[in-house]
Each structure stands twice: as structure tokens, then as C-alpha cells.
Design a protein around this motif. Structure first.
Motif, PDB file in Angstrom:
ATOM      1  N   ARG A   1     105.573   5.464  25.084  1.00  0.00           N
ATOM      2  CA  ARG A   1     105.922   5.081  23.719  1.00  0.00           C
ATOM      3  C   ARG A   1     107.012   4.030  23.873  1.00  0.00           C
ATOM      4  N   CYS A   2     106.873   2.928  23.176  1.00  0.00           N
ATOM      5  CA  CYS A   2     107.835   1.837  23.347  1.00  0.00           C
ATOM      6  C   CYS A   2     108.352   1.411  21.975  1.00  0.00           C
TER       7      CYS A   2
ATOM      8  N   ARG B   1      97.634  14.260  14.000  1.00  0.00           N
ATOM      9  CA  ARG B   1      98.748  13.508  13.386  1.00  0.00           C
ATOM     10  C   ARG B   1      98.712  13.645  11.868  1.00  0.00           C
TER      11      ARG B   1
ATOM     12  N   ALA C   1     100.469  -3.389  17.010  1.00  0.00           N
ATOM     13  CA  ALA C   1     101.301  -4.203  17.903  1.00  0.00           C
ATOM     14  C   ALA C   1     100.493  -5.387  18.442  1.00  0.00           C
TER      15      ALA C   1
ATOM     16  N   GLY D   1      95.034   3.590  19.692  1.00  0.00           N
ATOM     17  CA  GLY D   1      95.003   3.973  18.283  1.00  0.00           C
ATOM     18  C   GLY D   1      95.666   2.962  17.370  1.00  0.00           C
ATOM     19  N   ASP D   2      95.948   3.431  16.187  1.00  0.00           N
ATOM     20  CA  ASP D   2      96.472   2.601  15.117  1.00  0.00           C
ATOM     21  C   ASP D   2      97.745   1.820  15.514  1.00  0.00           C
ATOM     22  N   GLY D   3      98.706   2.512  16.131  1.00  0.00           N
ATOM     23  CA  GLY D   3      99.959   1.867  16.526  1.00  0.00           C
ATOM     24  C   GLY D   3      99.724   0.776  17.553  1.00  0.00           C
ATOM     25  N   SER D   4      98.874   1.087  18.522  1.00  0.00           N
ATOM     26  CA  SER D   4      98.560   0.116  19.574  1.00  0.00           C
ATOM     27  C   SER D   4      97.916  -1.140  18.976  1.00  0.00           C
TER      28      SER D   4
ATOM     29  N   GLY E   1      98.967   3.749  23.718  1.00  0.00           N
ATOM     30  CA  GLY E   1      99.331   4.842  22.802  1.00  0.00           C
ATOM     31  C   GLY E   1      99.064   6.218  23.376  1.00  0.00           C
ATOM     32  N   GLY E   2      98.806   7.166  22.481  1.00  0.00           N
ATOM     33  CA  GLY E   2      98.470   8.525  22.918  1.00  0.00           C
ATOM     34  C   GLY E   2      97.199   8.471  23.759  1.00  0.00           C
TER      35      GLY E   2
ATOM     36  N   ARG F   1     100.113  -8.100  15.939  1.00  0.00           N
ATOM     37  CA  ARG F   1     101.364  -8.858  15.769  1.00  0.00           C
ATOM     38  C   ARG F   1     101.593  -9.804  16.950  1.00  0.00           C
TER      39      ARG F   1
ATOM     40  N   ILE G   1     108.956  -2.448  21.047  1.00  0.00           N
ATOM     41  CA  ILE G   1     107.904  -3.420  20.707  1.00  0.00           C
ATOM     42  C   ILE G   1     107.764  -3.593  19.181  1.00  0.00           C
TER      43      ILE G   1
HETATM   44  P1  ADP Z   1      98.531   5.036  18.976  1.00  0.00           P
HETATM   45  O1  ADP Z   1      98.094   3.704  19.465  1.00  0.00           O
HETATM   46  O2  ADP Z   1      97.819   6.166  19.625  1.00  0.00           O
HETATM   47  O3  ADP Z   1      98.550   5.091  17.463  1.00  0.00           O
HETATM   48  P2  ADP Z   1     101.466   4.921  18.951  1.00  0.00           P
HETATM   49  O4  ADP Z   1     101.596   5.155  17.504  1.00  0.00           O
HETATM   50  O5  ADP Z   1     102.420   5.616  19.866  1.00  0.00           O
HETATM   51  O6  ADP Z   1     100.019   5.282  19.508  1.00  0.00           O
HETATM   52  O7  ADP Z   1     101.626   3.371  19.212  1.00  0.00           O
HETATM   53  C1  ADP Z   1     101.440   2.793  20.479  1.00  0.00           C
HETATM   54  C2  ADP Z   1     102.519   1.766  20.750  1.00  0.00           C
HETATM   55  O8  ADP Z   1     102.510   0.788  19.712  1.00  0.00           O
HETATM   56  C3  ADP Z   1     103.930   2.357  20.798  1.00  0.00           C
HETATM   57  O9  ADP Z   1     104.620   1.805  21.885  1.00  0.00           O
HETATM   58  C4  ADP Z   1     104.546   1.939  19.475  1.00  0.00           C
HETATM   59  O10 ADP Z   1     105.934   1.704  19.596  1.00  0.00           O
HETATM   60  C5  ADP Z   1     103.809   0.654  19.154  1.00  0.00           C
HETATM   61  N1  ADP Z   1     103.676   0.421  17.704  1.00  0.00           N
HETATM   62  C6  ADP Z   1     103.288   1.296  16.761  1.00  0.00           C
HETATM   63  N2  ADP Z   1     103.290   0.731  15.532  1.00  0.00           N
HETATM   64  C7  ADP Z   1     103.711  -0.552  15.702  1.00  0.00           C
HETATM   65  C8  ADP Z   1     103.944  -1.661  14.831  1.00  0.00           C
HETATM   66  N3  ADP Z   1     103.761  -1.585  13.512  1.00  0.00           N
HETATM   67  N4  ADP Z   1     104.353  -2.821  15.385  1.00  0.00           N
HETATM   68  C9  ADP Z   1     104.572  -2.931  16.718  1.00  0.00           C
HETATM   69  N5  ADP Z   1     104.381  -1.917  17.580  1.00  0.00           N
HETATM   70  C10 ADP Z   1     103.955  -0.747  17.103  1.00  0.00           C
END
Ligand code: ADP
Length: 325
Positions: A75-76, A177, A111, A105-108, A13-14, A114, A79
Motif C-alpha cells: 500500500r503506498c 470492502r 493511480a 482493483g479500483d485504487g490501482s 493493490g490487494g 492519474r 502515490i
Molecule cells: P486496489 O487496487 O485493490 O483497490 P488499493 O485501494 O490499496 O488497492 O490501491 C492500490 C494503490 O493505489 C495503493 O498504493 C493506493 O495508495 C493507490 N491509490 C488508491 N487510490 C488512489 C488515487 N485516487 N490516486 C492515486 N493513488 C491511489
């Protein structure tokens, strides 16, 4: 060799200062547990391309003090699709990985959770919270937060010099954010007069009235810390200027908050989080988030962290108001 004897570490993530210190600590703590570490390059985009390298003690030399992440990030959006999650789980299984160690972070974390579900338990996830936003439920602090706070405080102190000399009002936009933690702590630490956070709505008319009161009480400079998630800082400043009749300047701190050498505290958090993460893997306790709670390292289920939003501290919010008079 059991399946958990090989892990893959990823920073998807970030970026946040201290990610490198955490990668180093994960690799070296794993050696003690006879766990082999792989590194996934470029976050989830790299994972989907099987861009995975072996990491040994020497691969992580000389990085403890460096900002960013040697594994790189991306950023992907792909996924987020279930088909990509299944593919990622398959790639990790094919590389013999029993646990994905996520620094992010939260997004990482979402994923990773999952991917773990999609692998039907074959690949677990252990997460080290790392973010300059400090917005992850279940931990009092994230890797990088302390460093970003110091960067923001240093910048606001400098802006204050100009604000005092020219008797101006400054709106300083800080990152975070959708959350106001960094803004709130920055405001408290710099003695800012006001803080605007997304969690607590306050009309600009009220700020204008308060500023007029401050001026009549003899305050010459005013600093408003504005969290990026609270809206558009430039629109806010324009409206504040129109209502109050004062000149208002905006300064956005931007990406300087994400970079730089990690503070001592951030590095220690990275080391102690990593040690706990590796112990969890060694014990086969997966799908957990390592966290700091009341000064102690602990761990909680990922599902628990992902289910809740971290609340902003209203007591600190009130304290900014009462001390900034
Ligand atoms: P962070 O981890 O800092 O919150 P991001 O929000 O960019 O950063 O998320 C990191 C990665 O996880 C990105 O590639 C994003 O596409 C992926 N991601 C975010 N939310 C989800 C989700 N609900 N399911 C699958 N992948 C996700």
C-alpha cells in the motif's frame, strides 16, 4: 521502435488469486507482438523507487497456479499526492515505457489513470481488473473473484456442519470492502438464510423476528453471511443474540479468501484479459479497462469505469431471502 513497444506490468493493490497467471500471460502475449515487458516490483512504492526488472518468457515459468503476485504488492499512500504521480510518470518515461499495464482493483486503476494524465499521453494505462471483491464497474467479473467465492463457499459449508450439529446461529463475515458482491454470491451458493450487505440496510430487529419465525417453522440452524463493509459483525451478533434470545457465534473468514491456487475459471479470465490488454497496447488504444460483459471480453475507457459504482444485484438479494426459508 514506437513508444508502446515497451510496457511495464504492475500489481499495486490487494492481491487476488490469478494475478500471477495474468502476469505470465501479459509477458508471453507481448512476445508475439514484439513488445518488451518490464515488471514493477512492490506496487507504486516500488515504482517510486525505480524498482523495475526485465521480464522474459522464462521469468514467468511455473507461476500459473500460484496465488499472490510474484511482483509483490504494497500500500503506498504517497502515490495519492500529485507530486508522486508526476514523479512516477517521469520514471516510466525515463525507462522508455509507453504503457503501464495494471493488474489490480479500483485504487490501482485510479493511480494509473492519474499517471497517464500527468505524463500528457507519453505513458498510457491499460488495466486488467483483479480483485476478490468483484467491485469494479464495467466488468461482470474480476480476476480472482471466482476463486475467492469458492474458498468462502467451502468454508461456510464446513461451518454449516457445526451449526447443524449444535443447532446454532452463525454469523459468517466475508470480505468485499465497501461492497456486498462476495457476501451475496456466497450466501446464494451456500443456502444461507440471511445476507447483510452494505448496499441494503436492514435492521437487526427484523432479522431477529425472521429468525424466530424460521425456528418456529422447524429450522434448527441459521447462517447469516455478513459483508465486512456492512459494519461490525461482532456487534451485530451480540445485538442479534440479545434480541432473539439465541446463542449466536461469529466466524470471520479473513485472509484465507485472498490466497490459494486460482480456479480454472480465474486462470482462463487472466489469460483472455491479458491477451486483450496486449492487443490494445499493440493497437495504441490506451487508457482502457479490459472487461467481461455478458460472457464476452471487451474494453471500456478507464474514465467510464472510474466514474460509477457497480450496483449490487437486488434480484439475487431477494433470491437469497426466498430460497433460504
Ligand atoms: P486496489 O487496487 O485493490 O483497490 P488499493 O485501494 O490499496 O488497492 O490501491 C492500490 C494503490 O493505489 C495503493 O498504493 C493506493 O495508495 C493507490 N491509490 C488508491 N487510490 C488512489 C488515487 N485516487 N490516486 C492515486 N493513488 C491511489
Amino acid at each position: 521502435m514506437t513508444k508502446n513497444k515497451r510496457i511495464a506490468v504492475i500489481t499495486p493493490g490487494g492481491d487476488a488469486p490469478g494475478m500471477n497467471a495474468a502476469i505470465r500471460a501479459v509477458v508471453r502475449a507481448s512476445l508475439d507482438e514484439k513488445i518488451e515487458t518490464l515488471g514493477v516490483r512492490r506496487g507504486y512504492a516500488g515504482l517510486l523507487e525505480n524498482d523495475i526488472i526485465a521480464l522474459g518468457a522464462r521469468s514467468v515459468s511455473g507461476i500459473i497456479h500460484r496465488g499472490g503476485t510474484i511482483l509483490k504488492s504494497s500500500r503506498c499512500p504517497e502515490i495519492k499526492k500529485e507530486s508522486a504521480i508526476i514523479r512516477a510518470a517521469g520514471i516510466l518515461k525515463s525507462r522508455g515505457v509507453g504503457a503501464l499495464v495494471v493488474i489490480g482493483g479500483d485504487g490501482s486503476i485510479r493511480a494509473a489513470s492519474r499517471i497517464s494524465s500527468a505524463s500528457l499521453g507519453a505513458v498510457g494505462a491499460v488495466c486488467l481488473p483483479a480483485s476478490i471483491d468483484n467491485d469494479i464497474f464495467g466488468t461482470d467479473e474480476t480476476i480472482g473473484y471466482d476463486t475467492a467465492l469458492d474458498t468462502a463457499v467451502d468454508a461456510v459449508d464446513k461451518i454449516r456442519d457445526t451449526a447443524v450439529s449444535f443447532e446454532r446461529i452463525f454469523v459468517v463475515e466475508v470480505m468485499g470492502r465497501e461492497h456486498g458482491y462476495l457476501a451475496l454470491d456466497t450466501a446464494l451458493a451456500t443456502g444461507a438464510e440471511f445476507v447483510i450487505v452494505p448496499e441494503i440496510k436492514i435492521p437487526v430487529t427484523r432479522i431477529s423476528v425472521e429468525i424466530k419465525k424460521e425456528k418456529s417453522r422447524g429450522k434448527t440452524s441459521v447462517i447469516v453471511i455478513f459483508a465486512e463493509g456492512a459494519g461490525n459483525a461482532h456487534n451485530f451478533a451480540r445485538e442479534l443474540s440479545r434480541l432473539s434470545g439465541y446463542e449466536v457465534r461469529v466466524s470471520s473468514l479473513g485472509y484465507i479468501q485472498r490466497g490459494g491456487a486460482p480456479s480454472g475459471r480465474t486462470r482462463i479470465l487472466a489469460a483472455t484479459f491479458a491477451e486483450r490488454a496486449v492487443k490494445l497496447v499493440a493497437a495504441g488504444r490506451l487508457n482502457r479497462l479490459v472487461a467481461l460483459k455478458d460472457g464476452a471480453i471487451c474494453d471500456i475507457p478507464l474514465s467510464k469505469s472510474l466514474a460509477r459504482e457497480k450496483p449490487v444485484d437486488r434480484r439475487l438479494y431477494r433470491l437469497v431471502g426466498s430460497l433460504g426459508r
